[in-house]
Write an enzyme that holds these catalytic residues in place. Structure first.
Site, mmCIF file in Angstrom:
data_model
loop_
_atom_site.group_PDB
_atom_site.id
_atom_site.type_symbol
_atom_site.label_atom_id
_atom_site.label_comp_id
_atom_site.label_asym_id
_atom_site.label_seq_id
_atom_site.Cartn_x
_atom_site.Cartn_y
_atom_site.Cartn_z
ATOM 1 N N ARG A 297 0.828 -1.210 0.000
ATOM 2 C CA ARG A 297 0.000 0.000 0.000
ATOM 3 C C ARG A 297 0.865 1.264 0.000
ATOM 4 N NH1 ARG A 297 -4.993 0.957 -1.466
ATOM 5 N NH2 ARG A 297 -5.287 -1.204 -0.757
ATOM 6 N N ASN B 124 -2.176 -3.857 8.563
ATOM 7 C CA ASN B 124 -3.111 -4.955 8.347
ATOM 8 C C ASN B 124 -3.473 -5.115 6.884
ATOM 9 O OD1 ASN B 124 -4.984 -7.164 9.261
ATOM 10 N ND2 ASN B 124 -4.339 -6.278 11.218
ATOM 11 N N HIS C 1 -5.353 -3.829 4.583
ATOM 12 C CA HIS C 1 -5.289 -2.714 3.638
ATOM 13 C C HIS C 1 -3.845 -2.309 3.391
ATOM 14 C CE1 HIS C 1 -6.198 1.390 2.015
ATOM 15 N NE2 HIS C 1 -7.155 0.690 1.441
ATOM 16 N N CYS C 2 -3.032 -2.336 4.431
ATOM 17 C CA CYS C 2 -1.628 -1.913 4.322
ATOM 18 C C CYS C 2 -0.803 -2.818 3.421
ATOM 19 C CB CYS C 2 -0.972 -1.883 5.700
ATOM 20 S SG CYS C 2 -1.766 -0.817 6.906
ATOM 21 N N ILE C 3 -1.148 -4.087 3.339
ATOM 22 C CA ILE C 3 -0.326 -5.027 2.569
ATOM 23 C C ILE C 3 -0.804 -5.184 1.131
ATOM 24 C CG2 ILE C 3 0.371 -6.285 4.637
ATOM 25 C CD1 ILE C 3 -1.578 -8.529 3.835
#
Length: 375
Positions: free
Chosen positions: A102, A360, A362-364
């Site tokens: 992300r 989490n 969304h971040c990955i």
């Protein structure tokens, strides 16, 4: 050769997305694919990243039922990743410094002619020399252009530091962010708030920026918007709230709710707000801390509070993937998400191993929008 492909002969386009009629769509827009990076760092992922890899593999396997998945993997780990993943996942040999696609990947923009392009932001490991999480981020800096090239998308190089998790777009001119992150002295101290807004207008095709003051407590990204708020659709958001007045998150979330209640979006709509419970608070256990190679820049010690949030979910084609973090609140969060997204399949992914790394689902991930022609 199409006009779009001829742009790939240049390193970067010299214009801006806004000048060329491109904008960042909302995450609810259809996706052609989703990109991730395989986790490997032993100073961020415990036990040589094996538990994290198992969690990533479970998530990627479920995700691949709804959208094409592309995975960047260091050449040394290609065979290992291939053994854990279904055949319909496309692996790309790429070096990286960590697994946060992300933030290091490109942000994709589209126009009404059915074209997509990529924005490559400058990256400094969430703070550079001031408070960055690692000293060498040179491989991460190269990821965005490699992904853009793999997607055959012409790219713009934005002239400032920004991570993808620090922005949300509704696709209709409104961008959400936090002052805590974008105005942090470790990002672009030479730029004023107004100058940063202008960059967001230029590179996201935005017309209005809604600023929350702070993000989630103990978020080591300096308060990314995607760890406290997510966009449901134009004029509609969902946000993490805390019911305990003694918890520092309580006042932060209340201030965010006040801001959202007093704002209108770029289309002058009042903003509908859904509320998600906060898991925990959650803390790193002694066992988890023992499995991490400790370094001065990343706090991974026993008792450290985790930046855990149900708002850190991914919307994709006909499905929404949310992190399961606390059995006391997981089902409640799922019901709220189902109410906000009635047409989506809500899929929970046990995600403690990811939050241990500092983010989490969304971040990955980084979605690639499916360009559509506007009739």
């Amino acid at each position: 050769m199409s006009t779009e492909n001829t742009h790939l002969t240049k390193a970067y386009l010299e214009s801006t997305p806004a000048q060329d009629g491109f904008h960042m769509p909302g995450e609810h827009h259809p996706h052609s694919s989703v990109w991730l990076i395989w986790p490997e760092r032993p100073d961020n992922w415990r036990d040589n990243a094996k538990p994290a890899q198992a969690t990533f593999a479970r998530f990627i396997t479920a995700l691949s039922d709804y959208v094409d998945v592309n995975l960047a993997v260091s050449p040394e780990c290609l065979n290992d990743a291939k053994q854990q993943l279904p055949e319909n996942v496309t692996l790309h040999p790429m070096k990286s410094n960590d697994a946060w696609m992300r933030d290091v990947g490109p942000t994709f923009v589209i126009n009404d002619k059915g074209e997509k392009r990529a924005v490559d932001w400058h990256f400094n490991a969430w703070g550079g020399e001031l408070d960055g999480l690692y000293e060498d981020w040179s491989d991460d800096e190269r990821i965005a252009k490699q992904v853009a090239d793999a997607e055959k998308a012409a790219a713009y190089k934005a002239p400032f530091i920004l991570e993808g998790g620090s922005i949300h777009s509704d696709g209709e001119g409104t961008v959400y962010t936090t002052e805590e992150c974008l105005l942090h002295p470790s990002r672009n101290p030479e730029l004023s708030k107004e100058q940063i807004e202008q960059h967001l207008f230029n590179y996201l095709g935005a017309q209005k920026v809604i600023w929350l003051k702070l993000g989630l407590v103990n978020d080591e990204t300096n308060g990314h918007i995607d760890n406290i708020l997510h966009i449901v659709g134009p004029g509609e958001v969902i946000i993490t709230v805390c019911d305990d007045p003694e918890d520092p998150q309580y006042d932060i979330s209340q201030a965010a709710l006040k801001t959202l209640s007093s704002e209108t979006d770029a289309q002058r709509r009042k903003i509908i707000v859904h509320k998600l419970p906060m898991p925990g608070p959650l803390y790193i256990t002694e066992e988890e801390a023992k499995g991490i190679v400790q370094t001065p820049r990343m706090e991974r010690c026993e008792g450290e509070r985790l930046g855990a949030s149900y708002a850190n979910f991914l919307i994709t084609n006909n499905a929404l993937f949310f992190p399961m973090l606390d059995e006391r609140y997981d089902e409640q969060a799922k019901k709220i998400l189902q109410g906000a997204f009635p047409e989506h399949k809500i899929v929970g992914i046990p995600a403690r191993e990811i939050v241990l790394g500092g983010g989490n689902l969304h971040c990955i991930t980084q979605q690639v929008p499916k360009p559509q022609i506007d009739n």
